[in-house]
Every structure is written in structure tokens, then in C-alpha cells.
Design a protein around this motif. Structure first.
Motif, PDB file in Angstrom:
ATOM      1  N   LYS A 414      79.794  30.732   3.704  1.00  0.00           N
ATOM      2  CA  LYS A 414      80.746  31.769   4.664  1.00  0.00           C
ATOM      3  C   LYS A 414      80.146  33.087   4.910  1.00  0.00           C
ATOM      4  N   GLN A 415      79.451  33.625   3.806  1.00  0.00           N
ATOM      5  CA  GLN A 415      78.937  34.948   3.979  1.00  0.00           C
ATOM      6  C   GLN A 415      77.727  35.169   5.144  1.00  0.00           C
ATOM      7  N   ASP A 416      76.920  34.022   4.935  1.00  0.00           N
ATOM      8  CA  ASP A 416      76.074  33.781   5.829  1.00  0.00           C
ATOM      9  C   ASP A 416      76.294  33.559   7.435  1.00  0.00           C
ATOM     10  N   PHE A 417      77.030  32.883   7.599  1.00  0.00           N
ATOM     11  CA  PHE A 417      77.631  32.377   8.953  1.00  0.00           C
ATOM     12  C   PHE A 417      78.647  33.038   9.424  1.00  0.00           C
ATOM     13  N   SER A 423      80.551  36.190  16.336  1.00  0.00           N
ATOM     14  CA  SER A 423      79.779  36.564  17.892  1.00  0.00           C
ATOM     15  C   SER A 423      80.018  35.449  18.526  1.00  0.00           C
ATOM     16  N   LEU A 424      79.974  33.997  18.142  1.00  0.00           N
ATOM     17  CA  LEU A 424      80.197  32.883  19.094  1.00  0.00           C
ATOM     18  C   LEU A 424      81.478  32.821  19.579  1.00  0.00           C
ATOM     19  N   GLN A 425      82.461  33.179  18.710  1.00  0.00           N
ATOM     20  CA  GLN A 425      83.827  33.069  18.943  1.00  0.00           C
ATOM     21  C   GLN A 425      84.206  34.193  20.201  1.00  0.00           C
ATOM     22  N   LEU A 426      83.544  35.186  20.261  1.00  0.00           N
ATOM     23  CA  LEU A 426      83.464  36.120  21.277  1.00  0.00           C
ATOM     24  C   LEU A 426      82.937  35.646  22.570  1.00  0.00           C
ATOM     25  N   GLU A 427      81.764  35.156  22.150  1.00  0.00           N
ATOM     26  CA  GLU A 427      81.043  34.527  23.671  1.00  0.00           C
ATOM     27  C   GLU A 427      81.910  33.706  24.202  1.00  0.00           C
ATOM     28  N   VAL A 428      82.346  32.786  23.133  1.00  0.00           N
ATOM     29  CA  VAL A 428      83.242  31.584  23.827  1.00  0.00           C
ATOM     30  C   VAL A 428      84.501  32.139  24.703  1.00  0.00           C
ATOM     31  N   LEU A 485      79.017  26.616  26.839  1.00  0.00           N
ATOM     32  CA  LEU A 485      80.127  26.058  26.084  1.00  0.00           C
ATOM     33  C   LEU A 485      79.676  24.845  25.249  1.00  0.00           C
ATOM     34  N   ASP A 486      78.995  23.951  25.766  1.00  0.00           N
ATOM     35  CA  ASP A 486      78.366  22.837  25.005  1.00  0.00           C
ATOM     36  C   ASP A 486      77.446  23.345  23.823  1.00  0.00           C
ATOM     37  N   GLU A 487      76.721  24.482  24.245  1.00  0.00           N
ATOM     38  CA  GLU A 487      75.857  24.864  23.070  1.00  0.00           C
ATOM     39  C   GLU A 487      76.915  25.528  21.798  1.00  0.00           C
ATOM     40  N   LEU A 491      76.963  24.388  17.615  1.00  0.00           N
ATOM     41  CA  LEU A 491      76.970  25.123  16.526  1.00  0.00           C
ATOM     42  C   LEU A 491      77.703  24.477  15.323  1.00  0.00           C
ATOM     43  N   PRO A 492      77.302  24.845  14.130  1.00  0.00           N
ATOM     44  CA  PRO A 492      77.613  24.245  12.753  1.00  0.00           C
ATOM     45  C   PRO A 492      78.922  24.724  12.383  1.00  0.00           C
ATOM     46  N   SER A 493      79.476  26.093  12.887  1.00  0.00           N
ATOM     47  CA  SER A 493      80.627  26.579  12.184  1.00  0.00           C
ATOM     48  C   SER A 493      81.503  26.674  13.408  1.00  0.00           C
ATOM     49  N   ARG A 494      83.018  26.532  12.907  1.00  0.00           N
ATOM     50  CA  ARG A 494      84.097  26.749  13.970  1.00  0.00           C
ATOM     51  C   ARG A 494      84.762  27.846  13.259  1.00  0.00           C
ATOM     52  N   PRO A 495      85.823  28.271  14.074  1.00  0.00           N
ATOM     53  CA  PRO A 495      86.661  29.412  13.436  1.00  0.00           C
ATOM     54  C   PRO A 495      87.514  28.809  12.353  1.00  0.00           C
ATOM     55  N   VAL A 496      87.772  29.978  11.441  1.00  0.00           N
ATOM     56  CA  VAL A 496      88.592  29.364  10.306  1.00  0.00           C
ATOM     57  C   VAL A 496      89.903  29.022  10.656  1.00  0.00           C
TER      58      VAL A 496
END
Length: 571
Positions: A414-417, A423-428, A485-487, A491-496
Motif C-alpha cells: 500500500k505504501q508503494d502503490f 494520481s491515476l484516480q485523479l487522471e481518471v 481509460l483502458d490503460e 493498472l494493478p490497483s484500484r481505489p480503496v
């Protein structure tokens, strides 16, 4: 042979008698105190446990007494030692004077019994006995060296008598016949039922019963010895009676002969007097001498007759005393025989009780063996359970260590990602806003074109080309918007928290990867929330939202594997 010698040793017999008498004194004192406390009133001479207590004390005081020889035989009385108490304790002088003033007491045994009762009423019996036992040099005049009063058992009994100070007793000595009472111990008062023994108290009662049994056997032997002695005395008295009767017959014969000789002498003297009166004076002197001699002889014969009569009266009185003593001995023998019968019956009861106790002891031994076997089995089971508990504790520690390591890995992941996910959530979110804006612009453009087409009817044939061009431009822009959006979905993570993600289609019909509708079951990828067939979603991986492995599609699996393999280098 050793047992026979031991049984015939007088010291061993005396020690056994002392031990048995001490045990009986313990039982009688304990029973008297318990019964008196339960009764809760002043005791009198009719109270059975009190009578048995005095009988036991009498036997204890008689044990080892030195015998004093009298005309009727040996006399054993404990009144002599009790008279010494007034010299040791001045308070006992009152009791001794009261006993001597009682008119109905004629024998030393009766005086001793009265003294015991008065000392108990005064609540000083224990004090008097201790003072008497402490003076061994005075007691040695009355007791043998191995008697109960000279040994340790006497001091123990004197200490036990202290408990009798809680008892209130009242006796009337004037109307009670203490001389002719026969002191026989009633063992039925102290024999208890073996069924009432429980736990550790059972052993004490068994030992007490065995002590009572030993004392009964010892008392039986003692009574047999006394009966034999009494029988020997009876035989000796019969012999002396026959001898006295013979001497009496001889004395009677001698009296008869003396009476005949006296009559003959009287006749001769009367004849001599008559002849002296008729004869000359010369013959009178010789006849006077003969007469004086005859008178002397007559006096001697009369004196001898008086002596014989006195001796005869003495013999007659002795014979009467012997007959009285014989009657008393016969009465005593009958009472002793009755006591022996009762003691034998009690001994039989004790033997039956002993057999019953032996049977119970054997059954208890079997029960103890069974319990020991059961305890060994339980110990084996407890050992096995302890071993399994140790194994489970080891497994628990291993699982705890695995859980801690997994939590640590999850925390590091969790600390790493965490920053990348944010950032990805903001981009989405930004891309979704742009998409909504472009869709609104597209709708506005369509409405504007529709209005233009309606306003210009002559140019209808020229509209398809710009319309198709506008559609192509919108499709290209949609494709450009879908790529990021597909990219982001891959990605390996999703919002918590799971918010701001587009909800999956409620009724997926086509696999998003192979575009086939022939498969019967559809699966949802837990990472990108897309709908895929079984062939395109066969893999499972742990996700940041859950430690357990979840089903993911094939592209997400490849992308996550690359991310997991590259994550250590990023750290």
C-alpha cells in the motif's frame, strides 16, 4: 516360639494391659463428655456412661497393686494410694474426712469409690491424680514398678481427666451400696458400627476397634486367671474346712472324754470325803493330799476345757466366716462367669466385625487399584493432549508469524502503490470530465446540425459528407479518450473505497476480450470490473483490496504480474 515367649512375658502382658486400659479410659472419657454435653443437665449416679467411667478408673487404679495377704486371701485395694492425696493437696483432706465419716462404707474398696465420686463432684480429680502420679516414691509402696500409675500411661490419663471439669455431677452417697458393687466394663457402649467409618476417620475407628478387641482378649485372659485363682482358693478353703471339721470332731471327742473324767473325779472326791469322815485322822492327811492333788488336776482340766471351748468358738466363727466368704466367692464366680459369657459374645461380634472390615478393606484395595489404573490412563491422555496442545501452539505461532508477514507485505504494498493509485484516480476523474464535456458538445453539435438541415432543405444531398466527417471525428475522439481509460483499468490497483468507478453493466452479454456470446457463464474481473468468459478469466491473484486471491482477466493478470515483479526494484 518367639511369640509364645513374648505372650508369656509378664512385662509384655503388663504393658499390653496398660495400653488397653489407657485406650478404654480415652473412650470412656470422650464418650462421657460428648454424651453429657448433648444431655445438657447435671449427671447423677444412674447415668450409664458415668458408671462405666468409674469402673474404668477403678480398673486403672487397681492395675499393678501390691497384694496384702489376709486371712481370706490377697486383698487389693486402691484406697491406700488415695489416702496419700490429702498429704500432697490440702484441699483433698475434706474429701477424705467425708469418706471416713460415711456410715454405710465398711470396705476400703467402697471408700475408694466414694472418694472418686466426691473428687469428680469437686472438679479436682485431674489435679489430685497429677499430684499423686508426680510422687512416684510414695506410690512405690502400693504399686509394682510396671503398674499403670507408675508409667507414662498414668500421666496421659491424668491429663485426659482435665476435660471432665466441664461436667456437673451430683451423687447421694448415703443410700448407695458401694461395697458390694461389681465393676464390669460394658464394651457395647464403646463398640461402633463399621458402616459409619468414612475417609480418614475409618482408619482411626478400625484401630480403636482393634484396641478394644485386644483389650477384651487381655481381659478375658485376666478373668480366666482370676477364675483359676478363685477356684484354687475355693479348693484350699474346702480343704481347710474339712480339716477344721476334723479338728472340731476331735475337740468334741476330747470335751466328751474330759466331761467323763470330770464326773469320775467328782465321784472319787465325794467318795474320799465320805471315807475321811468315817476313817481315822491319820488317814485324813494322806487323803487331804490326794484331794488337793485331785483338785489341782480338776482345775487344770477345767482350764483346759475352757481353752478348748474358746478354741471351739473361734473355730465355729472362722467356719461361719469361711462359709460367708464361700458364698461371696460363689456369687463373684457366677458374676464373673456371666461377664465372661458377655465378653465372649462381644469377642464373637468383634471377630465378625473384623471379618467384615477385612472384606471391606479388600474391596477398597480393588477400588484403589482400579482408580490407580484409571489415573494412569488419564495421565497418558493428558500427556497426549499436552503434546497436541504444544503442536497447536507451534502452528498458531507459525500462523501468527505468517499473518504478521502478510500484514507487513500488504502495508509495504500500500505504501508503494498509494501515490500511483491517487494520481491515476485523479487522471481518471479528469478524463471522465472531459468525456462528459465532449458528449455534451457532441449533442449540441448534432442538435445544431439538425436545425441547419431543417432550415436548408435544398442542400439535402450535400449533407452526408460533412455528417460522416463529423461522425468520424467524434469516433476518433472517443477512441482517443477510451485508450487512457483502458490503460487506467489495466493498472494493478484500484481505489480503496471503491467510489468514482463506473459500475459494471448489469446484464453483460458479450466477452470484452474475445467478443463472443457463445459461452454460457460470464465472470467479472475483480480488478477492471469487466465481463469476460471462462476462457478469458481463468487466473486468480491477490489484490490490494483483499488478501485472498480473486478472479481476474488475462490482460489484468499479465499486467499485475509485471507490476509485482517490478515492485521490489521500485522500493
Amino acid at each position: 516360639m518367639h511369640e509364645r515367649k513374648r505372650g508369656s512375658d509378664p512385662n509384655y502382658l503388663m504393658a499390653n494391659e496398660r495400653m488397653n486400659l489407657m485406650n478404654m479410659a480415652k473412650l470412656s472419657i470422650k464418650g462421657l463428655i460428648e454424651s453429657a454435653l448433648n444431655l445438657g443437665r447435671t449427671l447423677d449416679s444412674d447415668y450409664a456412661p458415668l458408671q462405666q467411667f468409674f469402673v474404668v478408673m477403678e480398673h486403672c487404679l487397681k492395675h499393678g497393686l501390691k497384694a496384702k495377704k489376709t486371712f481370706l486371701g490377697q486383698n487389693k485395694s486402691f484406697w491406700g494410694p488415695l489416702e496419700l492425696v490429702e498429704k500432697l493437696v490440702p484441699e483433698a483432706a475434706e474429701i477424705t474426712a467425708s469418706v471416713k465419716d460415711l456410715p454405710g462404707l465398711k470396705t476400703p474398696v467402697g471408700r475408694g469409690r466414694a472418694w472418686l465420686r466426691l473428687a469428680l463432684m469437686q472438679k479436682k480429680l485431674s489435679e489430685y491424680m497429677k499430684a499423686l502420679i508426680n510422687k512416684k516414691e510414695l506410690l512405690s509402696e502400693f504399686y509394682e514398678p510396671n503398674a499403670l500409675m507408675m508409667e507414662e500411661e498414668g500421666a496421659i490419663i491424668a491429663g485426659l481427666l482435665v476435660g471432665l471439669n466441664v461436667i456437673d455431677a451430683n451423687f447421694c452417697m448415703k443410700g448407695e451400696d458401694l461395697d458390694s458393687q461389681v465393676g464390669v466394663i460394658d464394651f457395647s457402649m464403646y463398640l461402633k458400627d463399621g458402616n459409619s467409618s468414612k475417609g480418614s476417620e475409618g482408619d482411626g475407628q478400625i484401630t480403636a476397634i482393634l484396641d478394644q478387641k485386644n483389650y477384651v482378649e487381655e481381659l478375658n485372659r485376666h478373668l480366666n486367671a482370676t477364675v483359676n485363682n478363685l477356684q484354687a482358693k475355693v479348693d484350699a478353703l474346702e480343704k481347710s474346712n474339712t480339716k477344721l471339721t476334723e479338728e472340731l470332731a476331735v475337740a468334741n471327742n476330747r470335751i466328751i472324754t474330759l466331761q467323763e473324767e470330770m464326773e469320775r473325779v467328782k465321784e472319787e472326791s465325794s467318795y474320799i470325803l465320805e471315807s475321811n469322815r468315817k476313817g481315822p485322822k491319820q488317814d485324813r492327811t494322806s487323803e487331804g493330799q490326794a484331794l488337793s492333788e485331785a483338785r489341782k488336776h480338776l482345775k487344770e482340766e477345767t482350764q483346759l476345757r475352757l481353752d478348748v471351748e474358746k478354741e471351739l468358738e473361734i473355730q465355729i466363727s472362722m467356719r461361719q466366716e469361711m462359709e460367708l466368704a464361700m458364698k461371696m466367692l460363689e456369687k463373684d464366680v457366677c458374676e464373673k462367669q456371666d461377664a465372661l459369657v458377655s465378653l465372649r459374645q462381644q469377642l464373637d461380634d468383634l471377630r465378625a466385625l473384623k471379618h467384615e472390615l477385612a472384606f471391606k478393606l479388600q474391596s477398597s484395595d480393588l477400588g484403589v487399584k482400579q482408580k490407580s489404573e484409571l489415573n494412569s490412563r488419564l495421565e497418558e491422555k493428558t500427556n497426549q493432549m499436552a503434546a497436541t496442545i504444544k503442536q497447536l501452539e507451534q502452528r498458531l505461532r507459525q500462523a501468527e508469524r505468517g499473518r504478521q508477514s502478510a500484514e507487513l507485505d500488504n502495508r509495504l504494498f500500500k505504501q508503494d502503490f498509494g501515490d500511483k493509485i491517487n494520481s491515476l484516480q485523479l487522471e481518471v476523474e479528469e478524463l471522465t470530465r472531459q468525456r462528459h464535456q465532449l458528449e455534451l458538445e457532441l449533442k449540441q453539435e448534432r442538435e445544431r446540425r439538425l436545425q441547419n438541415n431543417r432550415s436548408i432543405p435544398g442542400k439535402g444531398s450535400q449533407k452526408p459528407e460533412p455528417k460522416t466527417d463529423g461522425k468520424h471525428k467524434i469516433q476518433e475522439e472517443n477512441v482517443k479518450l477510451k485508450k487512457p481509460l483502458d490503460e487506467s483499468h489495466r493498472l494493478p490497483s484500484r481505489p480503496v473505497d471503491g467510489q468514482d468507478q463506473p459500475p459494471p453493466s448489469e446484464k453483460p452479454q458479450i466477452c470484452q476480450l474475445c467478443q463472443e456470446d457463445g459461452s454460457l457463464t460470464k465472470n467479472v474481473c475483480k480488478n477492471c470490473r469487466g465481463t469476460f468468459c471462462n476462457a478469458c478469466s481463468t487466473n486468480e491473484l491477490p489484490l490490494p483490496s483483499s488478501i485472498k486471491p480473486e478472479r481476474v482477466c488475462n490482460p489484468c493478470h499479465e499486467h499485475l504480474m509485471k507490476q509485482y515483479s517490478s515492485s521490489p526494484s521500485c522500493c
